[in-house]
Design a protein around this motif. Structure first.
Motif, PDB file in Angstrom:
ATOM      1  N   ASN A 167       1.391  -3.257   4.081  1.00  0.00           N
ATOM      2  CA  ASN A 167       2.006  -2.048   4.233  1.00  0.00           C
ATOM      3  C   ASN A 167       3.401  -2.283   3.892  1.00  0.00           C
ATOM      4  N   ILE A 168       3.893  -1.094   3.136  1.00  0.00           N
ATOM      5  CA  ILE A 168       5.489  -1.089   3.083  1.00  0.00           C
ATOM      6  C   ILE A 168       6.145  -1.251   3.995  1.00  0.00           C
ATOM      7  N   TYR A 197       0.770  -0.990  -0.070  1.00  0.00           N
ATOM      8  CA  TYR A 197       0.077  -0.057  -0.082  1.00  0.00           C
ATOM      9  C   TYR A 197       0.792   1.170  -0.103  1.00  0.00           C
ATOM     10  N   ASP A 198       0.400   2.257  -0.644  1.00  0.00           N
ATOM     11  CA  ASP A 198       0.726   3.591  -0.581  1.00  0.00           C
ATOM     12  C   ASP A 198       0.654   4.265   0.735  1.00  0.00           C
ATOM     13  N   SER A 199       1.685   4.656   1.441  1.00  0.00           N
ATOM     14  CA  SER A 199       1.395   5.126   2.957  1.00  0.00           C
ATOM     15  C   SER A 199       0.496   6.329   3.008  1.00  0.00           C
ATOM     16  N   TYR A 239      -2.225   0.999   9.675  1.00  0.00           N
ATOM     17  CA  TYR A 239      -1.827  -0.264   9.307  1.00  0.00           C
ATOM     18  C   TYR A 239      -3.048  -0.956   9.023  1.00  0.00           C
ATOM     19  N   SER A 240      -2.933  -1.825   8.190  1.00  0.00           N
ATOM     20  CA  SER A 240      -3.707  -2.741   7.550  1.00  0.00           C
ATOM     21  C   SER A 240      -3.532  -3.865   6.810  1.00  0.00           C
ATOM     22  N   SER A 241      -4.026  -5.007   6.846  1.00  0.00           N
ATOM     23  CA  SER A 241      -3.824  -5.977   5.760  1.00  0.00           C
ATOM     24  C   SER A 241      -5.171  -6.689   5.434  1.00  0.00           C
ATOM     25  N   ASP A 242      -5.083  -6.848   4.058  1.00  0.00           N
ATOM     26  CA  ASP A 242      -6.360  -7.391   3.332  1.00  0.00           C
ATOM     27  C   ASP A 242      -6.238  -8.637   2.475  1.00  0.00           C
ATOM     28  N   LEU A 243      -7.283  -9.329   2.317  1.00  0.00           N
ATOM     29  CA  LEU A 243      -7.161 -10.338   1.454  1.00  0.00           C
ATOM     30  C   LEU A 243      -8.518 -10.156   0.372  1.00  0.00           C
TER      31      LEU A 243
END
Length: 411
Positions: A347-348, A311-313, A357-361
């Motif tokens: 996240n980078i 992701y772009d910050s 912060y996040s994580s996605d599927l």
């Protein structure tokens, strides 16, 4: 850590949860009666259900070894078989796992598709008592001792590797008479040495007690274990995704969300495939950290397409999810033979995102091994309009599961 009733059950649960990961492993799940355990360990990963009974019975040494053996077999093996039978009768009527605390666990596979694996782990026999895997009512029971269950789950430590071994072993022993000197790890040695297959034309086989020692000391076997270290990056990714909560959504409950379905695909990758995927994901993270890539698509050995996206910050949470979905659709133009595509957004490394912060599927899957015309139109639009994977640099990677170690000795 989830606690078992005794040390032997805890030992088996710990290696199961390490091998099959915590989401799919249950210790002392409940049966029909609240507070009464169904079995000692239950592992569920659609369509597979592994029912494990553990007995810790110390072999008594009297003046009559034959009587001692029969008593131990009755308590350590026959009682486990009875428990497994009862557990499956209850599971046949159930739709969900009932956890030790009485809450609902994951949904069980459809009864018409469910595949049971019956495993009894017998402690305390000191390898003095002959152990065989019985067939009762046309159902096969895998009988293991404490040493063999540890080695099997150490070297077949994914759900796919383990159940494939159990299925192949059941077919093999149904057609071949076998005498094993020592533990089942010697049978595992034959299986691994023969490219994860059992001999197909033998009527009877006698296995010596030194087979496992021989294969485990081979240089290529040790090299395999060393190379597998990168595969555990994939395991850690799965656990991180499971613990992330997906914006607080209670997705770990009994109703399967798209996220749980996606995680299940990640879990079904075998150890060798995880090695390749873990290495690719690690490389992607390193390149995204220095700004060389933002996304990468990878096809696994199981013909699943994976899209990694950093992701772009400065992006919002919704922008991240939308772009990840668009990149997954665009990848369909590259994955001609993939009918499941999983998007993993992170996240980078080293950057602090503006919106947290996040994580996605993302989970895309065909219903009949053919993408619809609408799916393909969407894929082409995302590729052409946004330029996602429009002119990718393609790389084909070859690697041996058991690397050949060249002899560098010039003497």
């Amino acid at each position: 850590m989830t606690e078992a009733v005794n040390d032997s059950e805890q030992f088996v649960y710990d290696i199961c949860s390490k091998s099959f990961l915590s989401l799919w492993s249950y210790i002392n799940p409940q049966g029909k009666t609240p507070g009464k355990e169904l079995c000692d360990v239950l592992v569920v990963c659609d369509p597979h259900v592994i029912v494990i009974s553990v007995k810790d019975i110390q072999l008594k040494n009297t003046d009559d070894p034959g009587v001692d053996w029969k008593r131990w077999q009755r308590k350590a093996i026959e009682d486990s078989v009875k428990q497994i039978k009862g557990a499956i009768r209850w599971l046949d009527q159930s739709k969900y796992v009932i956890q030790k605390n009485g809450s609902k666990g994951l949904k069980l596979p459809l009864a018409s598709e469910r595949i049971y694996h019956r495993v009894a782990v017998a402690f305390g026999g000191k390898r003095e008592v002959p152990i065989s895997s019985p067939i009762e009512d046309d159902e096969f029971y895998h009988i293991l001792d404490e040493q063999s269950v540890f080695l099997l789950l150490r070297h077949l430590d994914t759900i796919s590797d383990f159940v494939n071994y159990l299925i192949d072993k059941q077919v093999f022993l149904s057609n071949t008479s076998i005498i094993i000197n020592g533990g089942e790890e010697n049978l595992l040695a034959i299986y691994l040495h023969n490219n994860r297959q059992f001999p197909s034309e033998a009527d009877m086989i006698i296995l010596e007690d030194d087979l496992w020692e021989g294969i485990s000391n081979k240089p290529e076997f040790k090299a395999k274990l060393q190379k597998d270290s990168e595969s555990y990056i994939w395991d850690r990714l799965i656990e991180a995704l499971c613990q992330g909560g997906f914006d607080g959504e209670d997705w770990l409950g009994p109703d399967m969300s798209k996220s749980e379905l996606a995680i299940r695909v990640l879990v079904k990758e075998n150890r060798f495939s995880r090695r390749m995927l873990g290495s690719a994901f690690k490389d992607f993270l390193e390149l995204s950290r220095i700004g060389q890539v933002r996304s990468r698509c990878v096809q696994s050995m199981s013909s699943v397409g994976y899209v990694f996206f950093a992701y772009d910050s400065d992006s919002t949470l919704q922008e991240r999810k939308s772009e990840l979905l668009a990149r997954c659709f665009a990848s369909l133009c590259q994955f001609d033979e993939c009918f499941t595509v999983i998007g993993i957004g992170v996240n980078i490394p080293g950057q602090k995102p503006r919106d947290g912060y996040s994580s996605d599927l993302v989970f895309l899957q065909t219903q009949n091994n053919q993408w619809s015309e609408e799916d393909l139109r969407q894929a082409q639009y995302c590729r052409d309009e946004f330029g996602f994977f429009k002119n990718p640099n393609k790389t084909h990677v070859h690697e041996d599961e058991y690397p050949v170690i060249e002899n560098t000795d010039d003497t």
